[in-house]
Scaffold this active site. Structure first.
Site, PDB file in Angstrom:
ATOM      1  CG  HIS A 115       3.089  65.112   1.475  1.00 51.79           C
ATOM      2  ND1 HIS A 115       3.372  63.976   2.215  1.00 51.79           N
ATOM      3  CD2 HIS A 115       2.260  65.860   2.254  1.00 51.79           C
ATOM      4  CE1 HIS A 115       2.751  64.037   3.373  1.00 51.79           C
ATOM      5  NE2 HIS A 115       2.067  65.178   3.424  1.00 51.79           N
ATOM      6  CB  CYS A 229       2.544  60.498   2.632  1.00 52.73           C
ATOM      7  SG  CYS A 229       3.194  60.738   0.943  1.00 52.73           S
TER       8      CYS A 229
END
Length: 307
Positions: A115, A229
């Protein structure tokens, strides 16, 4: 930016797209056509489409449908983006950690499933901030739709949004990932970036899990781009560069999930497929395709039973 961001992106407003029609169409076309690229052309459009299909932006972010529920609250500690003094020097950090580290530790980090986020530090105040973009209702909902008995068409909870909050969790990012200085900029640049983030967040309202290409080969045609993301981080870096931020020469890498497919065929929209005079055969085939995928289930429930 706490709850899917309005002006100032303040906390307490969990706003998201209540599934604008276009988001599910693209996702629908993506998964179905990847699975069955040879579907009859009678339902499709033979004209040459633009590749990759442009991401659909909207004029505003509507309220989410109450049906969409988050297992983990979106941006629970979110706050508005503060205005910085013009002569402040803002440090920009690259943040990267394994996906779902809060639940699985560094497990997904071993598979390079990461992430991405951005950190900021004001040298005048010493305060740190984190900014990231992710799913309002978790990844499963952004990847597969719900088949609701009362609705003819698959129903998506595929909203994504930006989240801004004070502080950087050093341990979270450093222990199994990355926390490194990548750029510096002025307070004025930061304030201009904040306005851009608001606009980007209000108009880019849905998450797209997959990057769909013709093959794994270098230079292969891309049919659909992901919107996740890492793409938010890259868009922000690009904007900061346009504003004049000074970047260090640092190699970076990002996680993407690929599907490979022949050239997709446009099959139609919600009305032409699932409407009163829609293509019932195609509608049934699409529902059957999605039936095994239950985005609301836990990972254990989602997996088939052992034989």
């Amino acid at each position: 930016m706490a709850q899917a961001g309005s002006a100032g992106l303040g906390a307490g407003e969990q706003r998201g797209a209540a599934l604008g029609r276009a988001p599910w169409r693209w996702a629908l076309g993506l998964l179905w056509l990847t699975a069955a690229p040879g579907w009859s052309q009678a339902s499709g459009d033979r004209t040459r489409r633009q590749w990759p299909v442009p991401y659909k932006r909207f004029s505003f972010r509507p309220e989410p449908d109450p049906y969409c529920q988050a297992k983990y609250t979106f941006c629970p500690t979110g706050s508005s983006i503060p205005a910085m003094k013009g002569d402040d020097v803002i440090e920009v950090f690259r943040l990267q950690a394994p996906v779902w580290e809060f639940k699985y530790g560094d497990l997904l980090g071993h598979m390079k499933i990461m992430h991405d986020a951005i950190g900021f530090r004001s040298t005048l105040t010493g305060k740190n901030y984190t900014m990231e973009w992710y799913e309002l209702f978790q990844l499963g909902n952004c990847t597969f739709p719900h088949l609701r008995p009362e609705m003819n068409a698959p129903f998506w909870c595929n909203q994504g949004a930006a989240c801004f909050f004070e502080g950087i969790d050093d341990i979270h990012w450093k222990e199994n990932g990355t926390l490194v200085l990548v750029a510096t900029m002025s307070g004025n640049m930061f304030n201009k970036m904040a306005k851009w983030v608001k606009q980007d967040n209000e108009t880019g309202i849905y998450y797209e899990t997959w990057t769909v290409q013709a093959s794994p080969e270098k230079g292969a045609e891309t049919w659909f781009e992901s919107y996740d993301c890492s793409k938010f981080v890259l868009r922000t870096y690009k904007k900061l560069a346009e504003l004049g931020a000074e970047f260090k020469k640092i190699e970076t890498n990002y996680t993407r999930i690929f599907l490979y497919s022949g050239e997709p065929t446009y099959l139609g929209n919600e009305t032409s497929i699932f409407g009163p005079v829609g293509n019932k055969t195609l509608a049934l085939a699409i529902k059957r395709f999605y039936y095994p995928f239950k985005p609301h289930l836990s990972t254990k429930e989602f997996l088939p039973p052992a034989s």
